[in-house]
Design an enzyme around this catalytic site. Structure first.
Site, short mmCIF file in Angstrom:
data_model
loop_
_atom_site.label_atom_id
_atom_site.label_comp_id
_atom_site.label_asym_id
_atom_site.label_seq_id
_atom_site.Cartn_x
_atom_site.Cartn_y
_atom_site.Cartn_z
N ASP A 1 0.83 -1.22 0.00
CA ASP A 1 0.00 0.00 0.00
C ASP A 1 0.85 1.26 0.00
O ASP A 1 0.36 2.36 0.25
CB ASP A 1 -0.94 0.00 1.20
CG ASP A 1 -0.17 -0.09 2.52
OD1 ASP A 1 1.08 -0.13 2.47
OD2 ASP A 1 -0.80 -0.13 3.59
N HIS B 1 15.24 29.09 4.12
CA HIS B 1 14.71 30.21 3.36
C HIS B 1 14.87 31.53 4.12
O HIS B 1 15.25 32.55 3.54
CB HIS B 1 13.25 29.95 2.98
CG HIS B 1 12.67 31.03 2.15
ND1 HIS B 1 13.26 31.43 0.97
CD2 HIS B 1 11.62 31.84 2.35
CE1 HIS B 1 12.55 32.44 0.47
NE2 HIS B 1 11.55 32.70 1.28
N ASP C 1 16.70 39.43 -5.82
CA ASP C 1 15.99 40.52 -5.13
C ASP C 1 16.90 41.11 -4.06
O ASP C 1 17.92 40.51 -3.69
CB ASP C 1 14.64 40.07 -4.55
CG ASP C 1 14.78 38.92 -3.59
OD1 ASP C 1 15.65 38.99 -2.71
OD2 ASP C 1 14.04 37.92 -3.72
N LYS D 1 12.76 42.50 -7.65
CA LYS D 1 11.70 41.51 -7.87
C LYS D 1 10.48 41.81 -7.01
O LYS D 1 10.60 42.12 -5.83
CB LYS D 1 12.26 40.12 -7.51
CG LYS D 1 11.24 39.03 -7.35
CD LYS D 1 11.94 37.69 -7.17
CE LYS D 1 11.24 36.81 -6.17
NZ LYS D 1 11.89 35.52 -5.96
N ARG E 1 6.89 39.83 -5.97
CA ARG E 1 6.10 38.60 -6.13
C ARG E 1 4.62 38.95 -6.14
O ARG E 1 4.11 39.58 -5.22
CB ARG E 1 6.41 37.60 -5.00
CG ARG E 1 5.63 36.31 -5.13
CD ARG E 1 6.22 35.18 -4.31
NE ARG E 1 7.47 34.62 -4.83
CZ ARG E 1 7.56 33.82 -5.88
NH1 ARG E 1 6.49 33.48 -6.56
NH2 ARG E 1 8.73 33.36 -6.25
N THR F 1 9.69 27.03 -9.43
CA THR F 1 9.07 27.02 -10.76
C THR F 1 10.02 27.58 -11.82
O THR F 1 9.74 27.49 -13.02
CB THR F 1 7.80 27.90 -10.79
OG1 THR F 1 8.20 29.27 -10.57
CG2 THR F 1 6.82 27.50 -9.72
C1 R5P Z 1 12.00 33.48 -2.82
O1 R5P Z 1 11.98 34.31 -1.93
C2 R5P Z 1 13.12 32.52 -3.02
O2 R5P Z 1 14.32 33.05 -2.58
C3 R5P Z 1 13.24 32.12 -4.47
O3 R5P Z 1 13.57 33.26 -5.24
C4 R5P Z 1 11.97 31.52 -4.96
O4 R5P Z 1 11.52 30.52 -4.12
C5 R5P Z 1 12.15 30.98 -6.37
O5 R5P Z 1 10.91 30.47 -6.79
P1 R5P Z 1 10.56 30.29 -8.31
O6 R5P Z 1 11.66 29.48 -8.93
O7 R5P Z 1 9.24 29.58 -8.29
O8 R5P Z 1 10.47 31.65 -8.92
#
Ligand code: R5P
Length: 295
Positions: free
Chosen positions: A42, A132, A169, A192, A194, A223
């Protein structure tokens, strides 16, 4: 509490971090403990420690990505405790869920904190690489330490004749600055914003990149959106070669396609998550931390 760890130790490797465990065992002359693992029909996981670790200090090494590796880590911690390990240090090369480090909206969990609380239950300390955000370490109920891959990544980039290191960034500019000192080149950052989990905006900023070899350095490529937009911006401004580098290469979904299509010359990541781009070994930075008197 900081103590001086006695090396060599016993190392137990999870399936997500085999190369790191082998390298660490070599670097610290520590013994790699034999384990057995299999999946039940499983898909539930079975693991077993095959050697005597009673009264030993054990390092368990396992990245917590993807999700199934979290369960494996919990089972390894429990097995080590049940087998009578005197002390357990949990090394998490890539600590997943770290980006949900706060409640961005009402009703959300603080995922990094939830995970840290569970990991803390059966360990004496935690070590991770380029979390992070550093404040994530405070989520653990035991001592938690981090080390950075920036030195190792910069040493790799040193061979590429890099003129400029960029952070995607402003918040990550310290990483670019540290790398630039090792490479002996300039550093700067992009602007940058988001918009959401999948959409980011890289604002035009007039950088002096014309005919220059540029390396972008980040903690995570997920991504690939951040890097792809940055590469395009640099290409527009006449950069000669563009290298993208990160500590944790998740390469989710179409990330690789995006990076290639945007015109990057090379993708570099460490082996906190294994992929064809794991060109930089992370074990040396963990060994340095283990041998220091900080941990
Ligand atoms: C964001 O604060 C991280 O430092 C990376 O820049 C982020 O996680 C990258 O994500 P992605 O490849 O999806 O743009």
């Amino acid at each position: 509490m900081a103590i001086h760890l006695v090396i060599p130790m016993y190392i137990i490797s999870g399936s997500a971090s085999k190369t790191v465990a082998e390298d660490l065992s070599h670097d610290t002359k520590s013994y790699l403990v034999k384990t057995e693992s299999k999946r039940f029909p499983d898909d539930e996981l079975y693991i077993r420690i095959l050697e005597d670790i009673s009264d030993e200090h054990v390092l368990i090494i396992q990245s917590t990505y993807p999700d199934r590796n979290i369960i494996e880590l919990f089972l390894l911690q429990d097995a080590a405790e049940e087998a009578g390990a005197k002390e357990i240090t949990t090394i998490i090369p890539y600590f997943g869920y770290a980006r949900q480090d706060t409640k961005f909206k009402e009703g959300e969990p603080i995922s990094a904190k939830a995970l840290a609380a569970l990991i803390s239950l059966k360990t004496d300390r935690v070590i991770t690489v380029d979390p992070h955000k550093e404040h994530i370490l405070d989520f653990f109920d035991v001592s938690a330490f981090s080390c950075s891959a920036v030195t190792e990544i910069a040493r790799y980039l040193e061979k590429k004749n890099i003129n400029l290191v960029l952070a995607p960034d402003k918040g990550a500019v310290d990483r670019a600055e540290s790398a630039s000192k090792i490479i002996n080149c300039d550093f700067d950052y992009l602007e940058k914003t988001r918009i959401d989990g999948k959409t980011i905006q890289i604002k035009t900023k007039n950088l002096e990149v014309k005919n220059k070899n540029v390396a972008i350095i980040d903690d995570i490529i997920s991504t690939g959106g951040t890097m792809a937009k940055s590469i395009k911006e640099l290409r527009k401004q006449g950069a000669k070669k563009v290298y993208v580098s990160c500590t944790h290469g998740l390469f989710a979904g179409e990330a690789l396609k995006k990076l290639t299509n945007s015109g990057c010359d090379e993708i570099i990541s460490t082996d906190t998550i294994n992929s064809q781009f794991s060109k930089v070994k992370i074990a040396p930075c963990i060994s340095r931390l283990l041998k220091s008197k900080i941990v």
